[in-house]
Motif scaffolding. Structure first.
Motif, mmCIF file in Angstrom:
data_model
loop_
_atom_site.group_PDB
_atom_site.id
_atom_site.type_symbol
_atom_site.label_atom_id
_atom_site.label_comp_id
_atom_site.label_asym_id
_atom_site.label_seq_id
_atom_site.Cartn_x
_atom_site.Cartn_y
_atom_site.Cartn_z
ATOM 1 N N LEU A 13 30.028 32.829 26.684
ATOM 2 C CA LEU A 13 28.908 33.644 27.136
ATOM 3 C C LEU A 13 27.939 33.863 25.994
ATOM 4 O O LEU A 13 28.340 33.884 24.823
ATOM 5 N N GLN A 14 26.698 34.076 26.361
ATOM 6 C CA GLN A 14 25.727 34.556 25.381
ATOM 7 C C GLN A 14 25.873 36.069 25.298
ATOM 8 O O GLN A 14 26.241 36.733 26.280
ATOM 9 N N GLU A 15 25.575 36.612 24.152
ATOM 10 C CA GLU A 15 25.603 38.060 23.998
ATOM 11 C C GLU A 15 24.739 38.685 25.075
ATOM 12 O O GLU A 15 23.596 38.254 25.305
ATOM 13 N N GLY A 16 25.303 39.690 25.764
ATOM 14 C CA GLY A 16 24.557 40.363 26.820
ATOM 15 C C GLY A 16 24.749 39.774 28.208
ATOM 16 O O GLY A 16 24.336 40.394 29.194
ATOM 17 N N GLU A 17 25.383 38.601 28.288
ATOM 18 C CA GLU A 17 25.565 37.933 29.579
ATOM 19 C C GLU A 17 26.866 38.402 30.216
ATOM 20 O O GLU A 17 27.954 38.016 29.801
ATOM 21 N N SER A 18 26.799 39.177 31.262
ATOM 22 C CA SER A 18 27.990 39.756 31.898
ATOM 23 C C SER A 18 28.747 38.714 32.709
ATOM 24 O O SER A 18 28.155 37.762 33.229
ATOM 25 N N SER A 19 30.051 38.907 32.851
ATOM 26 C CA SER A 19 30.876 37.991 33.631
ATOM 27 C C SER A 19 32.203 38.657 33.986
ATOM 28 O O SER A 19 32.434 39.817 33.634
ATOM 29 N N SER A 20 33.041 37.926 34.702
ATOM 30 C CA SER A 20 34.352 38.444 35.111
ATOM 31 C C SER A 20 35.438 37.418 34.869
ATOM 32 O O SER A 20 35.215 36.217 35.013
ATOM 33 N N LEU A 21 36.621 37.928 34.523
ATOM 34 C CA LEU A 21 37.820 37.116 34.371
ATOM 35 C C LEU A 21 38.761 37.474 35.513
ATOM 36 O O LEU A 21 38.817 38.629 35.942
ATOM 37 N N ASN A 22 39.503 36.473 35.981
ATOM 38 C CA ASN A 22 40.367 36.685 37.131
ATOM 39 C C ASN A 22 41.839 36.554 36.756
ATOM 40 O O ASN A 22 42.209 35.732 35.915
ATOM 41 N N CYS A 23 42.678 37.377 37.374
ATOM 42 C CA CYS A 23 44.130 37.282 37.226
ATOM 43 C C CYS A 23 44.738 37.411 38.619
ATOM 44 O O CYS A 23 44.552 38.435 39.278
ATOM 45 N N SER A 24 45.433 36.390 39.072
ATOM 46 C CA SER A 24 46.125 36.483 40.366
ATOM 47 C C SER A 24 47.631 36.471 40.139
ATOM 48 O O SER A 24 48.118 35.867 39.185
ATOM 49 N N TYR A 25 48.363 37.172 41.000
ATOM 50 C CA TYR A 25 49.802 37.322 40.804
ATOM 51 C C TYR A 25 50.509 37.164 42.143
ATOM 52 O O TYR A 25 49.927 37.364 43.203
ATOM 53 N N THR A 26 51.796 36.835 42.051
ATOM 54 C CA THR A 26 52.541 36.591 43.284
ATOM 55 C C THR A 26 53.759 37.486 43.446
ATOM 56 O O THR A 26 54.542 37.300 44.364
ATOM 57 N N VAL A 27 53.955 38.469 42.552
ATOM 58 C CA VAL A 27 55.073 39.378 42.754
ATOM 59 C C VAL A 27 54.865 40.149 44.039
ATOM 60 O O VAL A 27 53.750 40.502 44.383
ATOM 61 N N SER A 28 55.938 40.434 44.757
ATOM 62 C CA SER A 28 55.784 41.079 46.063
ATOM 63 C C SER A 28 55.720 42.596 45.938
ATOM 64 O O SER A 28 55.009 43.254 46.690
ATOM 65 N N GLY A 29 56.432 43.154 44.978
ATOM 66 C CA GLY A 29 56.403 44.603 44.787
ATOM 67 C C GLY A 29 55.751 44.966 43.474
ATOM 68 O O GLY A 29 56.421 45.137 42.470
ATOM 69 N N LEU A 30 54.431 45.077 43.497
ATOM 70 C CA LEU A 30 53.724 45.282 42.228
ATOM 71 C C LEU A 30 54.055 46.649 41.638
ATOM 72 O O LEU A 30 53.915 47.683 42.294
ATOM 73 N N ARG A 31 54.500 46.636 40.388
ATOM 74 C CA ARG A 31 54.788 47.882 39.663
ATOM 75 C C ARG A 31 53.859 48.011 38.479
ATOM 76 O O ARG A 31 54.230 48.528 37.434
ATOM 77 N N GLY A 32 52.662 47.534 38.670
ATOM 78 C CA GLY A 32 51.661 47.655 37.623
ATOM 79 C C GLY A 32 51.155 46.287 37.193
ATOM 80 O O GLY A 32 51.899 45.312 37.208
ATOM 81 N N LEU A 33 49.891 46.238 36.831
ATOM 82 C CA LEU A 33 49.300 45.035 36.264
ATOM 83 C C LEU A 33 48.678 45.449 34.945
ATOM 84 O O LEU A 33 47.976 46.469 34.875
ATOM 85 N N PHE A 34 48.928 44.665 33.920
ATOM 86 C CA PHE A 34 48.610 45.073 32.551
ATOM 87 C C PHE A 34 47.666 44.063 31.916
ATOM 88 O O PHE A 34 47.890 42.849 32.000
ATOM 89 N N TRP A 35 46.608 44.580 31.311
ATOM 90 C CA TRP A 35 45.674 43.728 30.574
ATOM 91 C C TRP A 35 45.866 43.963 29.078
ATOM 92 O O TRP A 35 45.976 45.110 28.623
ATOM 93 N N TYR A 36 45.875 42.844 28.354
ATOM 94 C CA TYR A 36 45.970 42.880 26.893
ATOM 95 C C TYR A 36 44.854 42.009 26.317
ATOM 96 O O TYR A 36 44.412 41.047 26.944
ATOM 97 N N ARG A 37 44.478 42.338 25.101
ATOM 98 C CA ARG A 37 43.555 41.504 24.322
ATOM 99 C C ARG A 37 44.345 40.910 23.164
ATOM 100 O O ARG A 37 45.119 41.613 22.504
ATOM 101 N N GLN A 38 44.144 39.629 22.888
ATOM 102 C CA GLN A 38 44.823 38.999 21.759
ATOM 103 C C GLN A 38 43.811 38.282 20.875
ATOM 104 O O GLN A 38 43.103 37.383 21.334
ATOM 105 N N ASP A 39 43.751 38.691 19.622
ATOM 106 C CA ASP A 39 42.921 38.023 18.640
ATOM 107 C C ASP A 39 43.738 36.906 17.988
ATOM 108 O O ASP A 39 44.971 36.978 17.941
#
Lengths: 112, 114
Positions: A13-39
Motif C-alpha cells: 500500500l501507499q501511505e494513506g491508502e486504506s485496505s482490509s486483510l481477511n482471515c477465514s476459519y473453519t472451527v465449529s465452536g469459535l472460542r475467540g479469534l486472535f490477531w497478532y502483529r509480527q515484525d
C-alpha cells in the motif's frame, strides 16, 4: 480439520491508502479469534481478541471485525510503521489447553 | 511492560547434538507454550505446560523433545538429537489465564542445524 486461511499473502500500500486483510476459519465452536502483529525476526505481538459475530475492536489505525466465518483487519490511512506480518489464530475445537492454530499471515508493506 | 525473555537469540548446532532453548516467562503467568516457525511457514504449536506438567503436545513434539520448568522462573525446551529439519525460529509464550489467548511471546531463538 480446523483451519485458518489468510488473504492476501502480501499487500503493498501507499501511505494513506486504506485496505482490509481477511482471515477465514473453519472451527465449529469459535472460542475467540486472535490477531497478532509480527515484525521480521521477532515474536508475534498480541493485538486483539474477538469473541462473537458483530464484535469490533480498534487500536490506532487498525480495526478488527468478526463474522460467523471470517474476520477482517481494516487498516485506515496506514503509515510505514504499520509494515509487518499480521497473523490471525483460533483455538482448535479439539483443544482446551490454550493451543492456537495460526494462519500463514498477510505481509503488509506500506510505502511512504 | 513485562517481557518474555528467550536465550540465546541464535544458536547453530551440528546435527545429532543436544540443544537447550531457554525462556523466562512473565513472573505472574501460569501457562506456558512453545511454538516454532520454519522460515516462510506458519507458526506451529509444539507444547503447552501448566502446573509443572505438559497439558498438550503436537505430533511434532516427539521423544526427541522435552520441556522443563527447573525453577520458578525458567522454562526450557530441549531437543535431544537435532535434525536438519529442526532448523526454525522457536518462540516461547506465556499467559496468566488459560482462556486468555493474548499470549506474550518472546523474541525467539533462531536454531540452525548444520
Amino acid at each position: 480439520e480446523d483451519q485458518v486461511t489468510q488473504s492476501p499473502e502480501a499487500l503493498r500500500l501507499q501511505e494513506g491508502e486504506s485496505s482490509s486483510l481477511n482471515c477465514s476459519y473453519t472451527v465449529s465452536g469459535l472460542r475467540g479469534l486472535f490477531w497478532y502483529r509480527q515484525d521480521p525476526g521477532k515474536g508475534p505481538e498480541f493485538l486483539f481478541t474477538l469473541y462473537s459475530a458483530g464484535e469490533e475492536k480498534e487500536k490506532e489505525r487498525l480495526k478488527a471485525t468478526l463474522t460467523k466465518k471470517e474476520s477482517f483487519l481494516h487498516i485506515t490511512a496506514p503509515k510505514p510503521e504499520d509494515s509487518a506480518t499480521y497473523l490471525c489464530a483460533v483455538p482448535p475445537d479439539s483443544s482446551n489447553t490454550g493451543k492456537l492454530i495460526f494462519g500463514q499471515g498477510t505481509t503488509l508493506q506500506v510505502k511512504p | 511492560e513485562p517481557e518474555v525473555t528467550q536465550t540465546p537469540s541464535h544458536q547453530v548446532t551440528q546435527m545429532g547434538q543436544e540443544v537447550i532453548l531457554r525462556c523466562v516467562p512473565i513472573s505472574n503467568h501460569l501457562y506456558f507454550y512453545w511454538y516454532r516457525q520454519i522460515l516462510g511457514q506458519k507458526v506451529e504449536f509444539l507444547v503447552s505446560f501448566y502446573n509443572n506438567e505438559i497439558s498438550e503436545k503436537s505430533e511434532i513434539f516427539d521423544d526427541q523433545f522435552s520441556v522443563e520448568r527447573p525453577d520458578g522462573s525458567n522454562f526450557t525446551l530441549k531437543i535431544r538429537s537435532t535434525k536438519l529439519e529442526d532448523s526454525a525460529m522457536y518462540f516461547c509464550a506465556s499467559t496468566r489465564q488459560r482462556a486468555n489467548y493474548g499470549y506474550t511471546f518472546g523474541s525467539g531463538t533462531r536454531l540452525t542445524v548444520v
